[in-house]
Write a protein that holds these residues in place. Structure first.
Motif, PDB file in Angstrom:
ATOM      1  N   UNK B  86      20.655  11.570  20.197  1.00  0.00           N
ATOM      2  CA  UNK B  86      21.453  11.559  21.427  1.00  0.00           C
ATOM      3  C   UNK B  86      21.321  10.196  22.119  1.00  0.00           C
ATOM      4  N   UNK B  87      22.445   9.668  22.474  1.00  0.00           N
ATOM      5  CA  UNK B  87      22.453   8.377  23.179  1.00  0.00           C
ATOM      6  C   UNK B  87      22.344   8.650  24.661  1.00  0.00           C
ATOM      7  N   UNK B  88      21.320   8.087  25.300  1.00  0.00           N
ATOM      8  CA  UNK B  88      21.148   8.244  26.749  1.00  0.00           C
ATOM      9  C   UNK B  88      21.365   6.865  27.375  1.00  0.00           C
ATOM     10  N   UNK B  89      22.470   6.760  28.107  1.00  0.00           N
ATOM     11  CA  UNK B  89      22.776   5.445  28.714  1.00  0.00           C
ATOM     12  C   UNK B  89      21.833   5.171  29.879  1.00  0.00           C
ATOM     13  N   UNK B  90      21.847   3.912  30.369  1.00  0.00           N
ATOM     14  CA  UNK B  90      20.998   3.561  31.524  1.00  0.00           C
ATOM     15  C   UNK B  90      21.316   4.470  32.708  1.00  0.00           C
ATOM     16  N   UNK B  91      22.602   4.683  32.939  1.00  0.00           N
ATOM     17  CA  UNK B  91      23.025   5.480  34.107  1.00  0.00           C
ATOM     18  C   UNK B  91      22.538   6.921  34.001  1.00  0.00           C
ATOM     19  N   UNK B  92      22.654   7.448  32.791  1.00  0.00           N
ATOM     20  CA  UNK B  92      22.195   8.850  32.632  1.00  0.00           C
ATOM     21  C   UNK B  92      20.706   8.959  32.785  1.00  0.00           C
ATOM     22  N   UNK B  93      20.010   7.917  32.309  1.00  0.00           N
ATOM     23  CA  UNK B  93      18.555   7.919  32.434  1.00  0.00           C
ATOM     24  C   UNK B  93      18.180   7.950  33.914  1.00  0.00           C
ATOM     25  N   UNK B  94      18.914   7.167  34.690  1.00  0.00           N
ATOM     26  CA  UNK B  94      18.609   7.115  36.130  1.00  0.00           C
ATOM     27  C   UNK B  94      18.940   8.454  36.778  1.00  0.00           C
ATOM     28  N   UNK B  95      20.102   8.997  36.426  1.00  0.00           N
ATOM     29  CA  UNK B  95      20.506  10.278  37.018  1.00  0.00           C
ATOM     30  C   UNK B  95      19.478  11.349  36.689  1.00  0.00           C
ATOM     31  N   UNK B  96      19.019  11.309  35.451  1.00  0.00           N
ATOM     32  CA  UNK B  96      18.033  12.305  35.027  1.00  0.00           C
ATOM     33  C   UNK B  96      16.721  12.122  35.798  1.00  0.00           C
ATOM     34  N   UNK B  97      16.351  10.871  35.983  1.00  0.00           N
ATOM     35  CA  UNK B  97      15.109  10.584  36.710  1.00  0.00           C
ATOM     36  C   UNK B  97      15.227  11.088  38.141  1.00  0.00           C
ATOM     37  N   UNK B  98      16.409  10.888  38.710  1.00  0.00           N
ATOM     38  CA  UNK B  98      16.597  11.349  40.104  1.00  0.00           C
ATOM     39  C   UNK B  98      16.494  12.863  40.182  1.00  0.00           C
ATOM     40  N   UNK B  99      17.052  13.490  39.213  1.00  0.00           N
ATOM     41  CA  UNK B  99      17.035  14.955  39.233  1.00  0.00           C
ATOM     42  C   UNK B  99      15.636  15.504  38.952  1.00  0.00           C
ATOM     43  N   UNK B 100      14.931  14.853  38.035  1.00  0.00           N
ATOM     44  CA  UNK B 100      13.656  15.434  37.606  1.00  0.00           C
ATOM     45  C   UNK B 100      12.469  14.949  38.440  1.00  0.00           C
ATOM     46  N   UNK B 101      12.509  13.731  38.858  1.00  0.00           N
ATOM     47  CA  UNK B 101      11.346  13.201  39.588  1.00  0.00           C
ATOM     48  C   UNK B 101      11.625  13.250  41.093  1.00  0.00           C
ATOM     49  N   UNK B 102      11.568  14.446  41.628  1.00  0.00           N
ATOM     50  CA  UNK B 102      11.965  14.663  43.019  1.00  0.00           C
ATOM     51  C   UNK B 102      11.102  13.844  43.978  1.00  0.00           C
ATOM     52  N   UNK B 103       9.805  13.725  43.669  1.00  0.00           N
ATOM     53  CA  UNK B 103       8.900  13.040  44.605  1.00  0.00           C
ATOM     54  C   UNK B 103       9.229  11.546  44.732  1.00  0.00           C
ATOM     55  N   UNK B 104       9.917  10.982  43.716  1.00  0.00           N
ATOM     56  CA  UNK B 104      10.280   9.562  43.782  1.00  0.00           C
ATOM     57  C   UNK B 104      11.736   9.363  44.236  1.00  0.00           C
ATOM     58  N   UNK B 105      12.333  10.455  44.755  1.00  0.00           N
ATOM     59  CA  UNK B 105      13.761  10.388  45.052  1.00  0.00           C
ATOM     60  C   UNK B 105      14.107   9.208  45.968  1.00  0.00           C
ATOM     61  N   UNK B 106      13.317   9.034  46.985  1.00  0.00           N
ATOM     62  CA  UNK B 106      13.569   7.964  47.954  1.00  0.00           C
ATOM     63  C   UNK B 106      13.564   6.600  47.292  1.00  0.00           C
ATOM     64  N   UNK B 107      12.500   6.383  46.493  1.00  0.00           N
ATOM     65  CA  UNK B 107      12.366   5.094  45.815  1.00  0.00           C
ATOM     66  C   UNK B 107      13.588   4.866  44.921  1.00  0.00           C
ATOM     67  N   UNK B 108      13.932   5.913  44.185  1.00  0.00           N
ATOM     68  CA  UNK B 108      15.030   5.783  43.232  1.00  0.00           C
ATOM     69  C   UNK B 108      16.367   5.558  43.931  1.00  0.00           C
ATOM     70  N   UNK B 109      16.507   6.131  45.144  1.00  0.00           N
ATOM     71  CA  UNK B 109      17.748   5.968  45.916  1.00  0.00           C
ATOM     72  C   UNK B 109      17.938   4.513  46.334  1.00  0.00           C
ATOM     73  N   UNK B 110      16.823   3.848  46.656  1.00  0.00           N
ATOM     74  CA  UNK B 110      16.912   2.525  47.253  1.00  0.00           C
ATOM     75  C   UNK B 110      17.024   1.406  46.229  1.00  0.00           C
ATOM     76  N   UNK B 111      17.027   1.757  44.969  1.00  0.00           N
ATOM     77  CA  UNK B 111      17.058   0.730  43.930  1.00  0.00           C
ATOM     78  C   UNK B 111      18.365  -0.053  43.990  1.00  0.00           C
ATOM     79  N   UNK B 112      18.251  -1.370  43.869  1.00  0.00           N
ATOM     80  CA  UNK B 112      19.469  -2.177  43.840  1.00  0.00           C
ATOM     81  C   UNK B 112      20.003  -2.255  42.420  1.00  0.00           C
ATOM     82  N   UNK B 113      19.032  -2.282  41.482  1.00  0.00           N
ATOM     83  CA  UNK B 113      19.408  -2.443  40.078  1.00  0.00           C
ATOM     84  C   UNK B 113      18.694  -1.347  39.266  1.00  0.00           C
ATOM     85  N   UNK B 114      19.374  -0.807  38.291  1.00  0.00           N
ATOM     86  CA  UNK B 114      18.776   0.266  37.461  1.00  0.00           C
ATOM     87  C   UNK B 114      17.719  -0.336  36.542  1.00  0.00           C
ATOM     88  N   UNK B 115      16.446   0.048  36.703  1.00  0.00           N
ATOM     89  CA  UNK B 115      15.390  -0.549  35.870  1.00  0.00           C
ATOM     90  C   UNK B 115      15.200   0.204  34.541  1.00  0.00           C
TER      91      UNK B 115
END
Lengths: 231, 285
Positions: B86-115
Motif C-alpha cells: 500500500x502506498x501511503x503518501x505524505x499527506x495521508x501519513x500526516x492525516x493518519x498521525x493526526x487521527x491516531x496521535x491525539x495527544x500531539x494534535x496541537x503540535x501537528x496542527x501548527x506544522x508549516x511543512x509536513x515532516x
C-alpha cells in the motif's frame, strides 16, 4: 475314518497324556472311549478335532492328516465333525434355534435353507416345540439335545461326544444315549467318551479303554469285552 | 456381509452395558485428545492473528514521483511472498498521525511543512510471516532506488518465530502422548469386549468358523464403537468450547475437516485395536 497310529501326546506341565495309542474307527461305527478321569479320553477327542497338536505319531480323520494340519484347514476338518460336550456349550443369549443356526451360519451356508435345516434337526432330537426357548429355560437333557442338534446340522460324518451324559440324571441320560444310537443307526459314526459303565454295558458297541494314557483294551481287536468292563 | 453387520450390531443389543462403557471410554479418551486439539487450534489462531501484524514499511525519499511508486507497487505485489503493498503518501501519513496521535494534535496542527515521509506498507502472505522471509523481502525493498529506509520489528518477528516453533514442538509431543494414551485405553476396552465373548469365540471355532469369519464382526463393531466414541468426543469438545466461549474468552472450534479427523481417528483405533485384540486372542486359543 479315524485312525490313530503310535500317537503320543505330551503337555508341557503334566507330561505324557497319551502313550503310543493306535486304533481305527470305521465309517458308521459306534465306539465308546472309556477309562477313569485323566485316562486320556478327552485328549483323544481333542486330537481328533485338532484342538491340541499331536506330539508324535499319526492321526487321520476323514481324509485329513491332523498331525500336520494347517490352521487354515482346521475349520474344514471341524465342519465334517459334530462335537458335543458334558457342559453343552450353548450360547446363553441365543434361543435354541439360533444356537443351531449359528453352526450353519459360520460355515457360510446359504441363508435361505438354514431355517428349514434347523427345524429338521430340532425335530430329529425331539425339541421342535422348544425352538424359541433360551438355554436357561431348558432342562439339562434338553440343552444337550440342542447341542446335539447343533452338532448334527452340518451333517457330519463323525459325532464326537465328550461325556455327553455326565451332567444328566438317569432318565435324561437314557434319552440322550438313545438319540446318539439313532444318529448312529442313520449312518453317522459316533465316538463317545464316558466313564458310565452301565451305559457301556447296555449296548453291543465297541469299547476302547484307556488307562493313564495307554490303550489297554479294544474290543474291536481284543477278546470279549466283559473282561474290560469288569476292571 | 449382512451376517457380519447383524452379528456386529447384535453385540450392542446383547451386551449393552459393556458396549456403552466401551463407547464412553473411547469418547472420553478422544475428548482429552480433542481438548488438547482445541488448545492447539486456538493457539495456532492466536499466533496467526499476531502474525498478521507482521508488516514491512519502506520509507521513500522525498520527491519520488507517484508514477514510479505506482509501478513499484505493482512489482512488489508480484513478489511471491507479498500479499499487499500500500502506498501511503505524505499527506495521508500526516492525516493518519493526526487521527491516531491525539495527544500531539496541537503540535501537528501548527506544522508549516509536513515532516512525514511517504511510505510503502508491505504485508506478507500467511506462510511467509517469519524472520527469514521478512528479512528477504526487506532486502529486496532496499534495492529500489527511491527507498530511503526499511523498517520492521526484527526482534518481534524473531520472538514470534520462536513462539511458533515452541508451540509446534509442544503440540507434537503432548498431542502424540495423548494420542498414545487414548490408543492404549481404547485397546484395553476392546480387549475386554473380546474376552467377554471368548466363550462364544471358542464355540464358533468348534463348529468350524474360520478365523476371518470370527474376526470380521469384531472389526466392524470396533470401528462402529470408535466412530461413536469419536462423535461423542467432538460433541463434548463442542460443549467445552461453548462454555469457554460464553464464560471465559472468545475461542475457535475445529474446522469441519478437523472434527472429521477426530471421528476418523476413533474409527481407525477401534478397527485396528479390535484387529490386534482378536488376532492375539485367536492365536492363543
Amino acid at each position: 475314518m479315524i485312525k490313530f497310529t503310535g500317537v503320543f501326546k505330551a503337555f508341557p506341565k503334566s507330561g505324557l497324556a497319551l502313550k503310543d495309542v493306535s486304533f481305527h474307527i470305521a465309517k458308521g461305527e459306534f465306539a465308546f472311549l472309556t477309562g477313569h478321569s485323566g485316562a486320556g479320553k478327552s485328549t483323544v477327542l481333542r486330537l481328533i478335532y485338532a484342538e491340541e497338536p499331536v506330539t508324535s505319531g499319526e492321526v487321520r480323520v476323514s481324509g485329513f492328516n491332523v498331525a500336520e494340519i494347517s490352521r487354515r484347514d482346521i475349520p474344514k476338518l471341524r465342519r465334517r465333525l459334530g462335537i458335543v460336550f458334558q457342559d453343552f456349550r450353548l450360547l446363553e443369549d441365543r434361543i435354541a434355534e439360533e444356537n443351531v443356526a449359528f453352526a450353519l451360519e459360520v460355515t457360510g451356508a446359504r441363508r435361505a435353507g438354514i431355517a428349514a435345516r434347523v427345524m429338521r434337526v430340532l425335530t430329529q432330537v425331539g425339541l421342535a416345540a422348544k425352538a424359541k426357548a433360551y438355554p436357561r429355560e431348558l432342562s439339562g437333557g434338553e440343552q444337550q439335545r440342542v447341542a446335539i442338534a447343533r452338532a448334527l446340522v452340518n451333517e457330519p460324518t463323525v459325532l464326537l461326544a465328550d461325556e455327553p451324559t455326565g451332567n444328566l440324571d438317569e432318565r435324561a441320560t437314557r434319552g440322550v444315549f438313545q438319540l446318539l444310537r439313532d444318529i448312529n443307526a442313520s449312518g453317522t459314526a459316533v465316538v463317545m467318551a464316558t466313564h458310565d459303565l452301565d451305559l457301556v454295558r447296555q449296548a453291543p458297541y465297541r469299547v476302547i479303554e484307556l488307562q493313564e494314557g495307554a490303550l489297554v483294551y479294544d474290543s474291536g481287536v481284543d477278546e470279549p469285552r466283559d473282561q474290560a468292563a469288569s476292571t | 456381509m449382512k451376517l457380519v453387520l447383524r452379528e456386529a450390531l447384535l453385540t450392542f443389543q446383547r451386551a449393552p452395558l459393556l458396549s456403552a462403557l466401551s463407547v464412553t471410554t473411547i469418547a472420553f479418551s478422544l475428548f482429552v485428545v480433542g481438548l488438547f486439539g482445541l488448545v492447539a487450534v486456538n493457539l495456532q489462531q492466536a499466533l496467526s492473528e499476531v502474525a498478521e501484524r507482521v508488516e514491512i514499511v519502506a520509507y521513500l525519499l522525498p520527491g519520488t514521483p507517484v508514477e514510479t511508486v505506482t509501478m513499484a507497487v505493482k512489482d512488489i505485489e508480484a513478489f511471491p511472498e507479498v500479499q499487499s503493498a500500500t502506498y501511503v503518501t505524505e499527506d495521508r501519513a500526516l492525516a493518519r498521525a493526526r487521527a491516531e496521535l491525539v495527544e500531539f494534535r496541537d503540535v501537528l496542527q501548527e506544522l508549516e511543512r509536513n515532516p512525514l515521509p511517504a511510505s510503502l506498507e508491505v504485508k506478507l502472505k500467511p506462510g511467509f510471516r517469519d524472520a527469514d522471509h521478512v528479512n528477504d523481502v526487506a532486502d529486496r525493498l532496499r534495492g529500489f532506488g527511491f527507498v530511503d529506509d526499511v523498517r520492521f520489528g526484527r526482534d518481534w518477528v524473531e520472538k514470534l518465530d520462536r513462539l511458533r516453533q515452541l508451540a509446534a514442538a509442544v503440540g507434537l509431543v503432548v498431542g502424540a502422548a495423548f494420542a498414545v494414551v487414548a490408543i492404549i485405553i481404547i485397546g484395553t476396552t476392546i480387549r475386554m469386549a473380546v474376552l467377554q465373548r471368548s466363550r462364544e469365540i471358542a464355540i464358533m471355532r468348534l463348529v468350524g468358523a474360520t478365523d476371518g469369519f470370527i474376526r470380521r464382526p469384531f472389526l466392524l463393531q470396533g470401528a462402529i464403537k470408535g466412530m461413536l466414541g469419536g462423535l461423542v468426543a467432538v460433541g463434548l469438545s463442542f460443549a467445552a468450547y461453548t462454555l469457554i466461549n460464553r464464560w471465559l474468552f472468545h475461542a475457535a472450534f475445529f474446522s469441519r475437516e478437523q472434527a472429521s479427523a477426530i471421528v476418523a481417528f476413533g474409527t481407525l483405533i477401534g478397527f485396528f485395536g479390535s484387529s490386534a485384540s482378536v488376532g492375539r486372542h485367536l492365536r492363543r486359543v
